[in-house]
Enzyme design. Structure first.
Site, PDB file in Angstrom:
ATOM      1  N   LYS A 243      80.185  54.295   6.912  1.00 50.56           N
ATOM      2  CA  LYS A 243      79.393  55.459   6.497  1.00 50.56           C
ATOM      3  C   LYS A 243      77.949  55.295   6.954  1.00 50.56           C
ATOM      4  CE  LYS A 243      78.065  58.105   2.359  1.00 50.56           C
ATOM      5  NZ  LYS A 243      78.154  58.185   0.882  1.00 50.56           N
TER       6      LYS A 243
ATOM      7  N   SER B   4      79.997  62.350  -0.725  1.00 52.52           N
ATOM      8  CA  SER B   4      79.268  62.458   0.525  1.00 52.52           C
ATOM      9  C   SER B   4      79.885  61.696   1.681  1.00 52.52           C
ATOM     10  CB  SER B   4      77.839  61.956   0.312  1.00 52.52           C
ATOM     11  OG  SER B   4      77.822  60.608  -0.116  1.00 52.52           O
TER      12      SER B   4
ATOM     13  N   SER C  94      81.364  59.847  -4.494  1.00 49.69           N
ATOM     14  CA  SER C  94      81.316  59.931  -3.036  1.00 49.69           C
ATOM     15  C   SER C  94      82.319  59.055  -2.301  1.00 49.69           C
ATOM     16  CB  SER C  94      79.902  59.628  -2.535  1.00 49.69           C
ATOM     17  OG  SER C  94      79.019  60.660  -2.903  1.00 49.69           O
TER      18      SER C  94
END
Length: 499
Positions: free
Chosen positions: A109, A184, A208
């Site tokens: 990420k 996210s 997330s």
């Protein structure tokens, strides 16, 4: 733990594809076989020499390059990834020690620092920023033989649940390109679901890791807060942010956990008839979309049918305050947390300068929640902190009183909503705040810091994934993973997306 004990799943799944790969004559159909391998299967084959790391990395990189419409990656440097794979191959050829993740390409990420690739945190002002060092979790995975495959797209500054990034474009759900993959960590989940990689690094402040896993038909683990190191990860708070994995199998979550914690004790499926799973209808099961409610109820029937001990046990009333507590703490701390992180990591830009270039949807949300006059007051923040402590104590006592190993509930109220619905969605004909619909049930895990495991429950009538969350008491990560190993075969995996 013995490597072969952990990596017991055979490479037979790849069949002749592995031999063809070594001969350099792998056809397109067989390449699909390589990209379908789980992390456990892939590492077994890589460790045994049935697949060269470079061959496997090429197959995954080719798959990622063939699916640009998902926008799962922000940075995908083929040369960097292949050179890392060749280094791994040379180490094996020289008889060097092989790590637990030998040769495994891992998407990271883009809120997790990598020194070899830019780390933008999803925002324009930092798109070329090179952190001075890898995040601690990246160091651990590389030390175990893992390869940084690339940086995955995300919701800007991790401040949202849709991964509709106004700067780098929206991440799209592999099961329906018009839908969100969750956020996210949407790019990490989309990449794994689309067979670009078997396992990826995500990060969770409030849902997330768990929301993208649920939206993309994956398993995901938010560990007990602090179980994995968080150095080098842009935080929104001082007490919620936690890195963790998303994968297509629970066994791969176990592999990730062993690599990061260095706890290599064997872990097998829990005996279902000896472990109690609790269900609390109030709060967690209220207002659900019809498809979500049907799939969750069917999952309970299947678990009971397989002999699992599933019983009703109302949770403490204080758990209903968890979304309020999470929202207050995150909104109060976000600006300061990000500003401090930028300074510590020598990003070369202040919060104000960075924020000036933030896209409109995040700017609007930030101003509505985290800037004066809308930012919570100090009194509200202190009250939320006190509620959080009380919540941790009451839920801990509830686990002890009930003897439950986990609390099970639908991860979200709805299936993945359409891209563009940033603030409200329709649930059963009623307009509901997006935060409630997709993150209400996941607030408890963030507030308590207790471990949470996502398992897929199936697909809706429209072909969209729905997930279940299992929340355990603090420190019960391995128990929760063992339970996941037992439950996953009963629940079944979802079919791959039709891409």
């Amino acid at each position: 733990m013995d490597r072969r004990a952990l990596l017991k799943r055979s490479v037979q799944v790849a069949g002749a594809a592995t031999i063809l790969a070594l001969e350099g004559s792998l056809p397109a159909a067989a390449r699909g076989g390589l990209t379908d391998l789980t992390a456990t299967e892939a590492v077994t084959a890589l460790t045994q020499g049935d697949i060269a790391a470079e061959t496997y990395a090429k197959a995954l990189l080719d798959r990622a390059a063939a699916l640009p419409q998902l926008n799962a990656f922000r940075v995908l440097d083929r040369d960097v990834a292949l050179e890392a794979a060749r280094t791994v191959d040379r180490r094996r050829a020289a008889g060097g020690q092989l790590g637990l993740l030998h040769g495994l390409p891992i998407p990271v990420k883009d809120s997790v620092n990598t020194s070899a690739l830019p780390t933008s945190y999803g925002t324009a002002a930092l798109q070329n920023f090179r952190p001075p060092a890898d995040a601690a979790v990246v160091k651990a995975l590389r030390a175990a033989g893992g390869i940084v495959m690339g940086k995955t797209n995300l919701h800007e500054l991790s401040f949202g649940w849709t991964s509709n990034n106004g700067t780098f474009g929206p991440v799209r759900n592999p099961y329906d390109l018009s839908r969100i993959p969750g956020g996210s960590s949407g790019g990490s989940a989309a990449a794994v679901a689309a067979r670009m990689a078997p396992l990826a690094i995500a990060e969770d402040t409030w849902a997330s890791i768990r929301l993208p896993a649920a939206c993309c038909g994956l398993a995901g683990l938010r560990p007990t807060y602090g179980r994995y190191p968080d150095d080098g990860i842009m935080p929104l708070t001082t007490m919620f942010d936690q890195v963790g994995p998303v994968a297509r199998s629970v066994a791969d979550l176990v592999l990730f956990d062993a690599a990061v914690t260095a706890d290599r004790r064997p872990l097998g499926p829990a005996p279902l008839k000896k472990i109690r799973i609790a269900v609390s209808r109030a709060f967690f099961w209220e207002g659900l979309d019809g498809d979500v409610e049907r799939l969750a109820a069917d999952a309970l029937l299947r678990l009971r049918g397989a002999g699992a001990v599933v019983s009703e046990a109302p949770a403490p009333e204080i758990v209903a305050r968890s979304p309020e507590v999470a929202a207050t703490i995150i909104s109060f701390e976000a600006q300061t947390s990000i500003a401090d992180f930028l300074a510590r990591n020598r990003a070369g830009v202040s919060f104000d300068a960075m924020f000036a270039a933030v896209s409109d949807n995040v700017k609007t949300l930030f101003k509505a929640l985290a800037f004066p006059p809308n930012r919570p007051s100090r009194e509200q923040y202190d009250a939320a902190l006190a509620l959080r402590v009380a919540m941790q104590a009451e839920v801990t006592a509830w686990f002890q009183r009930t003897g439950a190993a986990a609390l099970l509930f639908p991860a979200t109220m709805i299936p993945p909503p359409p891209i563009g619905e940033e603030y409200e969605v329709t649930v059963n004909g009623v307009r509901v705040p997006l935060a409630v619909a997709v993150a209400r049930n996941m607030a408890l895990g963030s507030c308590t810091g207790f471990p949470s495991l996502i398992l897929p429950a199936g697909l809706t009538s429209g072909g969209l994934p729905v997930g279940l969350e299992l929340l355990g008491p603090a420190g019960s990560d391995r128990t929760l993973l063992a339970l996941g190993l037992a439950l996953a075969p009963v629940l079944g995996s979802v079919p791959p997306p039709n891409l």
